[in-house]
Enzyme design. Structure first.
Site, PDB file in Angstrom:
ATOM      1  N   LYS A 268       0.395   0.178   4.721  1.00 52.65           N
ATOM      2  CA  LYS A 268       0.046  -1.029   3.862  1.00 52.65           C
ATOM      3  C   LYS A 268      -0.200  -0.771   2.328  1.00 52.65           C
ATOM      4  O   LYS A 268      -1.030   0.445   2.115  1.00 52.65           O
ATOM      5  CB  LYS A 268      -1.199  -1.751   4.296  1.00 52.65           C
ATOM      6  CG  LYS A 268      -1.806  -2.699   3.423  1.00 52.65           C
ATOM      7  CD  LYS A 268      -3.022  -3.496   4.180  1.00 52.65           C
ATOM      8  CE  LYS A 268      -3.670  -4.670   3.250  1.00 52.65           C
ATOM      9  NZ  LYS A 268      -4.947  -5.057   3.630  1.00 52.65           N
ATOM     10  N   ASP A 273      -6.009  -6.149  -3.843  1.00 52.13           N
ATOM     11  CA  ASP A 273      -6.205  -7.736  -2.866  1.00 52.13           C
ATOM     12  C   ASP A 273      -7.252  -8.449  -3.510  1.00 52.13           C
ATOM     13  O   ASP A 273      -8.434  -8.096  -3.102  1.00 52.13           O
ATOM     14  CB  ASP A 273      -6.361  -7.096  -1.331  1.00 52.13           C
ATOM     15  CG  ASP A 273      -6.295  -8.073  -0.663  1.00 52.13           C
ATOM     16  OD1 ASP A 273      -6.340  -9.294  -0.939  1.00 52.13           O
ATOM     17  OD2 ASP A 273      -7.032  -7.724   0.680  1.00 52.13           O
ATOM     18  N   LYS A 280     -11.382 -13.612  -2.790  1.00 53.39           N
ATOM     19  CA  LYS A 280     -12.482 -13.124  -2.235  1.00 53.39           C
ATOM     20  C   LYS A 280     -13.678 -13.098  -3.202  1.00 53.39           C
ATOM     21  O   LYS A 280     -13.288 -13.669  -4.371  1.00 53.39           O
ATOM     22  CB  LYS A 280     -12.016 -11.473  -2.335  1.00 53.39           C
ATOM     23  CG  LYS A 280     -11.380 -11.015  -1.307  1.00 53.39           C
ATOM     24  CD  LYS A 280     -11.024  -9.466  -1.248  1.00 53.39           C
ATOM     25  CE  LYS A 280     -10.104  -8.962  -0.260  1.00 53.39           C
ATOM     26  NZ  LYS A 280     -10.713  -9.167   1.208  1.00 53.39           N
ATOM     27  N   ASP A 291      -6.601  -0.828  -1.501  1.00 56.56           N
ATOM     28  CA  ASP A 291      -6.054  -1.752  -0.405  1.00 56.56           C
ATOM     29  C   ASP A 291      -4.433  -1.047  -0.198  1.00 56.56           C
ATOM     30  O   ASP A 291      -3.849  -1.419   0.639  1.00 56.56           O
ATOM     31  CB  ASP A 291      -5.960  -3.199  -0.523  1.00 56.56           C
ATOM     32  CG  ASP A 291      -6.062  -3.888   0.725  1.00 56.56           C
ATOM     33  OD1 ASP A 291      -6.401  -3.351   1.627  1.00 56.56           O
ATOM     34  OD2 ASP A 291      -5.661  -5.053   0.597  1.00 56.56           O
ATOM     35  N   ASP A 350      -5.655 -14.314   2.355  1.00 53.95           N
ATOM     36  CA  ASP A 350      -6.374 -12.981   2.425  1.00 53.95           C
ATOM     37  C   ASP A 350      -5.844 -12.132   3.501  1.00 53.95           C
ATOM     38  O   ASP A 350      -6.416 -10.958   3.498  1.00 53.95           O
ATOM     39  CB  ASP A 350      -7.801 -13.088   2.215  1.00 53.95           C
ATOM     40  CG  ASP A 350      -8.695 -11.618   1.640  1.00 53.95           C
ATOM     41  OD1 ASP A 350      -8.051 -11.001   1.313  1.00 53.95           O
ATOM     42  OD2 ASP A 350      -9.750 -11.936   1.689  1.00 53.95           O
ATOM     43  N   GLU A 352      -3.146 -10.709   4.272  1.00 52.31           N
ATOM     44  CA  GLU A 352      -1.847 -10.405   3.704  1.00 52.31           C
ATOM     45  C   GLU A 352      -1.469  -8.973   4.019  1.00 52.31           C
ATOM     46  O   GLU A 352      -0.276  -8.923   4.171  1.00 52.31           O
ATOM     47  CB  GLU A 352      -2.137 -10.309   2.083  1.00 52.31           C
ATOM     48  CG  GLU A 352      -2.480  -9.151   1.503  1.00 52.31           C
ATOM     49  CD  GLU A 352      -3.798  -8.665   1.730  1.00 52.31           C
ATOM     50  OE1 GLU A 352      -4.554  -9.360   2.131  1.00 52.31           O
ATOM     51  OE2 GLU A 352      -4.249  -7.321   1.914  1.00 52.31           O
ATOM     52  N   ARG A 354      -1.411  -7.777   7.076  1.00 50.87           N
ATOM     53  CA  ARG A 354      -0.388  -8.137   8.414  1.00 50.87           C
ATOM     54  C   ARG A 354       1.142  -8.597   7.919  1.00 50.87           C
ATOM     55  O   ARG A 354       2.060  -8.584   8.639  1.00 50.87           O
ATOM     56  CB  ARG A 354      -1.226  -8.809   9.412  1.00 50.87           C
ATOM     57  CG  ARG A 354      -1.583 -10.264   8.924  1.00 50.87           C
ATOM     58  CD  ARG A 354      -2.430 -10.894   9.794  1.00 50.87           C
ATOM     59  NE  ARG A 354      -3.922 -10.410   9.525  1.00 50.87           N
ATOM     60  CZ  ARG A 354      -5.108 -10.760   9.909  1.00 50.87           C
ATOM     61  NH1 ARG A 354      -5.074 -11.665  11.260  1.00 50.87           N
ATOM     62  NH2 ARG A 354      -6.372 -10.134   9.565  1.00 50.87           N
TER      63      ARG A 354
HETATM   64  N1  BES Z   1      -7.929  -5.750   2.693  1.00 50.91           N
HETATM   65  C1  BES Z   1      -8.674  -6.337   3.370  1.00 50.91           C
HETATM   66  C2  BES Z   1      -9.556  -5.716   4.394  1.00 50.91           C
HETATM   67  C3  BES Z   1     -10.536  -4.756   4.147  1.00 50.91           C
HETATM   68  C4  BES Z   1     -11.865  -5.314   4.011  1.00 50.91           C
HETATM   69  C5  BES Z   1     -10.211  -3.567   3.696  1.00 50.91           C
HETATM   70  C6  BES Z   1     -12.949  -4.346   3.537  1.00 50.91           C
HETATM   71  C7  BES Z   1     -11.150  -2.609   3.077  1.00 50.91           C
HETATM   72  C8  BES Z   1     -12.616  -3.116   3.285  1.00 50.91           C
HETATM   73  C9  BES Z   1      -7.763  -7.430   4.230  1.00 50.91           C
HETATM   74  O1  BES Z   1      -6.625  -7.747   3.589  1.00 50.91           O
HETATM   75  C10 BES Z   1      -8.504  -8.821   4.433  1.00 50.91           C
HETATM   76  O2  BES Z   1      -9.006  -9.099   3.390  1.00 50.91           O
HETATM   77  N2  BES Z   1      -8.780  -9.117   5.579  1.00 50.91           N
HETATM   78  C11 BES Z   1      -9.489 -10.147   5.757  1.00 50.91           C
HETATM   79  C12 BES Z   1      -8.826 -10.810   6.996  1.00 50.91           C
HETATM   80  C13 BES Z   1      -9.444 -12.212   7.154  1.00 50.91           C
HETATM   81  C14 BES Z   1      -8.925 -13.280   6.457  1.00 50.91           C
HETATM   82  C15 BES Z   1      -8.587 -12.717   8.726  1.00 50.91           C
HETATM   83  C16 BES Z   1     -10.985  -9.882   6.308  1.00 50.91           C
HETATM   84  O3  BES Z   1     -11.161  -8.996   7.060  1.00 50.91           O
HETATM   85  O4  BES Z   1     -11.802 -10.578   6.081  1.00 50.91           O
HETATM   86 ZN    ZN Z   2      -5.941  -6.363   2.186  1.00 51.64          ZN
HETATM   87 ZN    ZN Z   3      -6.984  -9.310   2.019  1.00 50.06          ZN
END
Ligand code: BES
Ligand code: ZN
Ligand code: ZN
Length: 503
Positions: A268, A273, A280, A291, A350, A352, A354
């Site tokens: 990834k 992000d 966020k 990210d 968010d 993204e 996946r």
């Molecule tokens: N890049 C984030 C995940 C992340 C969170 C990485 C904390 C490192 C530290 C990812 O893209 C994300 O935002 N995931 C969301 C998914 C949700 C919207 C289903 C999450 O984990 O909140």
């Molecule tokens: Zn991310």
């Molecule tokens: Zn994200």
């Protein structure tokens, strides 16, 4: 860093500093320490018998010597109980040891092979762990510091000293592995610590191209237009909100036999992000420059592979883009069509990671791969589940998961499995499309993997969620605060076993 290998006796070594060790509460000192202790007329024994130094892990005493032996200083480090001793303990002792010597303003040191022979640790393993721990522990990220640069200290040279006949080649081999792995890991740390205005998708593509040039790999970068004609609607959906051009990066290393199917590593590579329209919160958003840790780990692994000349063929794929909000950004409720033809309802922009991985995993099928491993800072839920001490692992191949777990134990980059039962797929059903990109409150790390699974072809696949392990809020023995560079040591350990037919 210059690393030297020398046949000789540590007590005769003329060095600015030597590093010695002791196991917790052991009656006798390890041989090399004992040899120096005799020359020092029992000075180290005295430290131990006074109870001042027990050999507990991470204990350190720096002795200034007065001509009894040629070395000017001796740093004695604790390795913890002998029974619990592993190469990880060597790395954890050598990181702080290297820093302690650097802080003293010393530029070089010599060391014997700590722990060799204990609990089956070989000469090569000890040499590797010493060099690895040290180089990783000495890492500092300073390119943006312009003030007081003269105060920055640098260690230039480590000498591994071994008195045993016929072992020098083994010491050299282990040390070389350690250096390659640590330097590749530190390269990954650099890429992740640099801000997103420097490490853009374009920069990642340039990095891949320069690795290809330097080590004779093949690199191909798919630009936006070509990605459009390939139908990469999930990847491009994420990129739509950003002014930085997306890059779909492919790096190929062919060390294996001609017709052997390659291993594909997918990383990834979201260079920032923001969350997109589902933006966020401001707090800690700056951390989202990391990210792209998965992609950086793939680049570092490709680099290490090429240097180690492992007899395997590996393809690295980095779907690289920013995730930004704007008038052209993808919006919650939008439906995009992935390269595989499947449609995705974007509930949360968010989620993204996946999306970009969906197209990268579909692309991976073109190689008819022997196995596909993806690395991604995919979910906050994985951080909640495992904290910072283990990478989450899920996948379709129990054998491959087992092998990665083993490689994790050995390399010190541990992984822990979460279940990927089919029942979880219920959570990503959409009313309007083939699936939606979020799975609700429960089991966020797993439903993310369940989503990825929908794009996995007929090959063994494992997903590594490194959201918790790619970043340290607090310093560790051989990893300072910030990016950890996780992935390289784990993957190389696995690929090495693989190439020996034991993977
Ligand atoms: N890049 C984030 C995940 C992340 C969170 C990485 C904390 C490192 C530290 C990812 O893209 C994300 O935002 N995931 C969301 C998914 C949700 C919207 C289903 C999450 O984990 O909140
Ligand atoms: Zn991310
Ligand atoms: Zn994200």
């Amino acid at each position: 860093m210059d690393i030297k290998i020398k046949k000789g006796k540590i007590e005769e070594e003329s060095a600015e500093a030597i590093v010695l060790c002791h196991f917790e509460n052991e009656k006798s000192l390890p041989d090399e320490t004992a040899a120096v202790d005799r020359a020092l007329k029992g000075q180290i024994r005295m430290l131990v018998s006074s109870g001042e130094f027990t050999g507990k892990a991470n204990q350190m005493v720096l002795l200034h010597l007065r001509g009894e032996i040629p070395a000017k200083r001796a740093l004695v480090v604790g390795l913890g109980p002998k029974k619990e001793f592993t190469t990880e303990k060597i790395r954890q002792a050598m990181g702080p040891a290297g820093r302690r010597i650097r802080e003293a303003g010393v530029k070089s040191f010599s060391t014997p092979l700590h722990g060799r022979g204990v609990n089956g640790i070989t000469t090569a393993e000890s040499a590797q762990a010493i060099v690895e721990g040290c180089l990783l522990g000495l890492y500092q990220f300073t390119p943006y510091r312009t003030e007081k640069r003269e105060e920055l200290r640098e260690l230039d040279q480590i000498t591994l000293v071994d008195r045993t006949e016929g072992k020098i080649a083994e010491v050299a081999g282990g040390s070389r592995n350690g250096q390659i792995l640590a330097e590749a890991t530190n390269y990954v740390r650099d890429l992740c610590n640099h801000p997103s205005n420097v490490v853009t998708p374009t920069r990642l593509a340039e990095e891949a191209q320069s690795i290809a040039r330097e080590f004779g790999l093949t690199c191909r970068v798919i630009e936006k237009e070509e990605a459009e004609s390939l139908g990469m609607g999930a990847f491009l959906g994420v990129a739509r909100g950003s002014l930085e051009p997306p890059k779909f990066i492919i790096l190929e290393y062919s060390g294996g036999k001609k017709k052997e199917p390659p291993v594909v590593l997918v990383g990834k590579s979201i260079t920032f992000d923001s969350g997109g329209i589902s933006i966020k919160p401001a707090e800690k958003m700056e951390q989202m420059k990391t990210d792209m840790s998965g992609g950086a780990a793939v680049l570092g692994t490709m680099k290490a592979l090429a240097q180690l000349k492992l007899p395997v063929s590996v393809v690295g794929i980095l779907p690289a883009t920013e995730n930004m909000p704007s008038g052209s950004a993808v919006k919650p409720g939008d439906v995009v069509r992935a390269m595989s033809g499947k449609t995705i309802e974007v509930i949360n922009t968010d989620a993204e990671g996946r999306m970009v991985l969906a197209d990268a995993l579909a692309y991976a099928a073109r190689y008819k791969p022997a196995a596909v491993v993806d690395l991604a800072t995919l979910t906050g839920a994985c951080v909640v589940a495992l904290g910072n001490h283990a990478t989450g692992v899920m996948g379709t191949s129990p054998k491959l998961i087992e092998r990665l777990k083993k490689a994790g134990e050995h390399s010190g980059e541990r992984v822990w499995e979460l279940p990927l039962w089919e029942e979880y797929r219920e959570q990503i059903k959409s009313d309007v499309a083939d699936m939606k990109n979020v799975g609700g409150r429960g089991a966020g790390a797993i439903t993310a993997a369940a989503f990825l699974q929908k794009f996995v072809g007929d090959f063994p696949w494992v997903h590594l969620d490194i959201a918790g392990t790619s970043w340290n809020d607090e310093a560790r023995p051989y990893a300072p605060k910030g990016a950890t560079g996780v992935g390289v040591r784990l993957l190389i350990q696995w690929l090495t076993e693989n190439s020996r037919g034991r993977g």
